[in-house]
Design a protein around this motif. Structure first.
Motif, PDB file in Angstrom:
ATOM      1  N   THR A 206       0.765  -1.374  -0.012  1.00  0.00           N
ATOM      2  CA  THR A 206      -0.040   0.019   0.093  1.00  0.00           C
ATOM      3  C   THR A 206       1.016   1.098   0.016  1.00  0.00           C
ATOM      4  O   THR A 206       1.758   1.433   0.870  1.00  0.00           O
ATOM      5  N   THR A 207       0.820   1.874  -0.926  1.00  0.00           N
ATOM      6  CA  THR A 207       1.486   3.232  -1.227  1.00  0.00           C
ATOM      7  C   THR A 207       0.847   4.369  -1.830  1.00  0.00           C
ATOM      8  O   THR A 207      -0.439   4.535  -1.645  1.00  0.00           O
ATOM      9  N   ILE A 208       1.527   5.296  -2.454  1.00  0.00           N
ATOM     10  CA  ILE A 208       0.856   6.495  -3.312  1.00  0.00           C
ATOM     11  C   ILE A 208       1.358   6.269  -4.762  1.00  0.00           C
ATOM     12  O   ILE A 208       2.239   5.730  -5.043  1.00  0.00           O
ATOM     13  N   PHE A 209       0.792   6.830  -5.584  1.00  0.00           N
ATOM     14  CA  PHE A 209       1.043   7.137  -6.999  1.00  0.00           C
ATOM     15  C   PHE A 209       2.107   8.138  -6.750  1.00  0.00           C
ATOM     16  O   PHE A 209       2.319   9.283  -6.490  1.00  0.00           O
ATOM     17  N   PRO A 210       3.292   7.717  -7.582  1.00  0.00           N
ATOM     18  CA  PRO A 210       4.697   8.525  -7.690  1.00  0.00           C
ATOM     19  C   PRO A 210       4.478   9.622  -8.630  1.00  0.00           C
ATOM     20  O   PRO A 210       3.580   9.605  -9.317  1.00  0.00           O
ATOM     21  N   ALA A 211       4.980  10.712  -8.641  1.00  0.00           N
ATOM     22  CA  ALA A 211       5.065  11.676  -9.232  1.00  0.00           C
ATOM     23  C   ALA A 211       6.090  11.422 -10.754  1.00  0.00           C
ATOM     24  O   ALA A 211       6.537  10.424 -10.814  1.00  0.00           O
ATOM     25  N   CYS A 212       5.986  12.412 -11.649  1.00  0.00           N
ATOM     26  CA  CYS A 212       6.989  12.248 -12.787  1.00  0.00           C
ATOM     27  C   CYS A 212       8.032  13.428 -12.444  1.00  0.00           C
ATOM     28  O   CYS A 212       7.413  14.542 -12.604  1.00  0.00           O
ATOM     29  N   TYR A 213       9.108  13.155 -12.195  1.00  0.00           N
ATOM     30  CA  TYR A 213      10.059  14.402 -12.066  1.00  0.00           C
ATOM     31  C   TYR A 213      10.653  14.500 -13.343  1.00  0.00           C
ATOM     32  O   TYR A 213      10.786  13.645 -14.329  1.00  0.00           O
ATOM     33  N   SER A 214      11.534  15.516 -13.744  1.00  0.00           N
ATOM     34  CA  SER A 214      11.984  15.945 -14.846  1.00  0.00           C
ATOM     35  C   SER A 214      12.992  14.767 -15.205  1.00  0.00           C
ATOM     36  O   SER A 214      14.090  14.581 -14.557  1.00  0.00           O
ATOM     37  N   ARG A 216      12.640  11.599 -16.264  1.00  0.00           N
ATOM     38  CA  ARG A 216      12.205  10.327 -16.155  1.00  0.00           C
ATOM     39  C   ARG A 216      10.936  10.069 -16.426  1.00  0.00           C
ATOM     40  O   ARG A 216       9.900  10.809 -15.892  1.00  0.00           O
ATOM     41  N   TYR A 217      10.381   8.857 -17.075  1.00  0.00           N
ATOM     42  CA  TYR A 217       9.079   8.587 -17.058  1.00  0.00           C
ATOM     43  C   TYR A 217       8.824   8.010 -15.802  1.00  0.00           C
ATOM     44  O   TYR A 217       9.544   7.436 -15.016  1.00  0.00           O
ATOM     45  N   PRO A 218       7.372   8.181 -15.355  1.00  0.00           N
ATOM     46  CA  PRO A 218       6.852   7.648 -13.854  1.00  0.00           C
ATOM     47  C   PRO A 218       7.341   6.133 -13.708  1.00  0.00           C
ATOM     48  O   PRO A 218       6.912   5.355 -14.510  1.00  0.00           O
ATOM     49  N   HIS A 219       7.977   5.958 -12.471  1.00  0.00           N
ATOM     50  CA  HIS A 219       8.310   4.631 -12.379  1.00  0.00           C
ATOM     51  C   HIS A 219       8.330   4.291 -10.943  1.00  0.00           C
ATOM     52  O   HIS A 219       8.264   5.171  -9.883  1.00  0.00           O
ATOM     53  N   ILE A 220       8.382   2.865 -10.456  1.00  0.00           N
ATOM     54  CA  ILE A 220       8.692   2.380  -9.417  1.00  0.00           C
ATOM     55  C   ILE A 220       9.731   1.428  -9.303  1.00  0.00           C
ATOM     56  O   ILE A 220       9.910   0.395 -10.224  1.00  0.00           O
ATOM     57  N   HIS A 221      10.783   1.529  -8.381  1.00  0.00           N
ATOM     58  CA  HIS A 221      11.907   0.650  -8.293  1.00  0.00           C
ATOM     59  C   HIS A 221      11.653  -0.675  -7.549  1.00  0.00           C
ATOM     60  O   HIS A 221      10.822  -0.623  -6.642  1.00  0.00           O
ATOM     61  N   PHE A 222      12.213  -1.760  -7.941  1.00  0.00           N
ATOM     62  CA  PHE A 222      12.336  -2.850  -7.115  1.00  0.00           C
ATOM     63  C   PHE A 222      13.212  -3.730  -7.036  1.00  0.00           C
ATOM     64  O   PHE A 222      14.254  -3.619  -8.236  1.00  0.00           O
ATOM     65  N   GLU A 223      13.791  -4.532  -6.034  1.00  0.00           N
ATOM     66  CA  GLU A 223      14.688  -5.564  -6.101  1.00  0.00           C
ATOM     67  C   GLU A 223      14.362  -6.457  -5.475  1.00  0.00           C
ATOM     68  O   GLU A 223      13.466  -6.908  -4.671  1.00  0.00           O
ATOM     69  N   ILE A 224      14.544  -8.017  -6.064  1.00  0.00           N
ATOM     70  CA  ILE A 224      14.224  -9.244  -5.784  1.00  0.00           C
ATOM     71  C   ILE A 224      15.471  -9.985  -5.101  1.00  0.00           C
ATOM     72  O   ILE A 224      16.573  -9.968  -5.364  1.00  0.00           O
ATOM     73  N   TYR A 225      15.384 -10.492  -3.957  1.00  0.00           N
ATOM     74  CA  TYR A 225      16.183 -11.398  -2.972  1.00  0.00           C
ATOM     75  C   TYR A 225      15.591 -12.672  -2.860  1.00  0.00           C
ATOM     76  O   TYR A 225      14.303 -13.086  -2.701  1.00  0.00           O
ATOM     77  N   LEU A 245       4.670   3.060 -14.921  1.00  0.00           N
ATOM     78  CA  LEU A 245       3.257   3.398 -14.606  1.00  0.00           C
ATOM     79  C   LEU A 245       2.688   3.505 -15.761  1.00  0.00           C
ATOM     80  O   LEU A 245       3.024   4.107 -16.652  1.00  0.00           O
ATOM     81  N   PRO A 246       1.330   3.155 -15.842  1.00  0.00           N
ATOM     82  CA  PRO A 246       0.433   3.089 -17.193  1.00  0.00           C
ATOM     83  C   PRO A 246      -0.068   4.586 -17.627  1.00  0.00           C
ATOM     84  O   PRO A 246      -0.062   5.324 -16.685  1.00  0.00           O
TER      85      PRO A 246
END
Length: 311
Positions: A206-214, A216-225, A245-246
């Motif tokens: 559960t989070t919030i919708f991220p912004a689009c900063y100058s 970069r296309y709007p995105h969410i980072h992730f790492e898998i362990y 993000l769509p």
């Protein structure tokens, strides 16, 4: 043993034709009984399939194939049923491409103010709701709510779910700033969290919708362990990547929600094809990297995404 001739011997000696007829009838009855038993145990379906009976042959084969592939994950099927337009199905996954963890990962790969930044070693990082900071601050990041269910699968094993893996996600706030790094939120650690996948390979953040900063296309980072125990440093990760993000949801949020004004201009100047991370990805990769979202600015959004790891 008696040597006295039996009635069967007598019949055989005096009427061989009748004896042969009786043996033939007995054999036919035996075959008929075997056939009835075979049909009763399910042989009828196999018989019809072998004879090409109508469309049931293809249907039966599909059903068999579907049954075997369904062992991949009940969660993947639920995830892909709602995200088939963007993330494919659980039986057609690919390995997600490796992407940069960027300048603000807090995964032990860089430093802030001369000290190594590693939120993964902090007590409290394992959580499902990542909207608030934990520790010395409990500030909640404002923004349009987003509940995102991630299904992690093995792209080398018919998209079977990966249980017990740790997923770390992080992203910017609605102003385009990253906690721990940006001066405005350097004392915050919100919008970062780790969870462990269940038997279906799933976690929900559960989070919030991220912004689009100058830039970069709007995105969410992730790492898998491979496990929670291993999720202490980027060096132990099996995949580092990003979600895109769509575009239509980005348009709606940035133009309608409070606090995202700066994103309007930034988003108009970028696309996945021009982005320095997503720009070189194939259509199939980008489709899987894009979560399927539904909802509204007022009610918030829910979504699903499939992540493939070549485990």
């Amino acid at each position: 043993m008696s040597n006295t001739p039996s009635q069967n011997d007598h019949d055989h000696d005096h009427d061989p034709a009748l004896q042969r007829d009786l043996q033939r009838i007995d054999a036919q009855l035996s075959q008929r009984r075997q056939m009835l038993g075979w049909l009763a145990s399910g042989g009828a379906a196999a018989f019809v399939a072998a004879c090409g009976g109508g469309g049931s042959s293809g249907s039966s084969a599909s059903s068999s194939s579907s049954s075997s592939s369904s062992s991949s994950s009940s969660s993947s099927s639920s995830s892909s049923s709602s995200s088939s337009s963007s993330s494919g199905t659980s039986t057609a996954c690919i390995a997600d491409p490796t992407e940069t963890n960027g300048p603000y990962p807090a995964d032990g790969s860089n430093s802030v103010n001369g000290a190594v930044s590693n939120i993964l070693s902090s007590s409290g990082i394992v959580r499902s709701d990542i909207r608030s900071s934990f520790g010395s601050s409990t500030t909640t990041a404002p923004g349009v709510p987003l509940a995102l269910t991630i299904t992690l699968v093995n792209s080398n094993m018919a998209c079977a779910p990966l249980q017990g893996y740790a997923i770390y996600i992080w992203h910017c706030n609605r102003d385009g700033n990253y906690s721990l790094y940006s001066s405005a939120v350097q004392n915050e650690n919100y919008l970062r969290g780790v969870q462990v996948t269940d038997a279906n390979g799933q976690v929900t953040f559960t989070t919030i919708f991220p912004a689009c900063y100058s830039g970069r296309y709007p995105h969410i980072h992730f790492e898998i362990y491979p496990s929670l125990a291993a999720a202490t440093s980027y060096a132990s990760s099996v995949l580092i990547s990003q979600m895109a993000l769509p575009s239509d949801i980005c348009q709606t949020v940035y133009n309608s929600a409070t606090g995202y004004t700066q994103s309007i201009t930034n988003f108009a100047a970028v696309s996945t094809s021009s982005d320095n991370v997503f720009g070189d990805n194939t259509a199939a990769q980008l489709a899987q990297q894009t979560p399927a979202l539904a909802g509204s600015v007022a009610a918030g959004y829910t979504g699903t995404i499939l992540i493939g790891v070549g485990a």
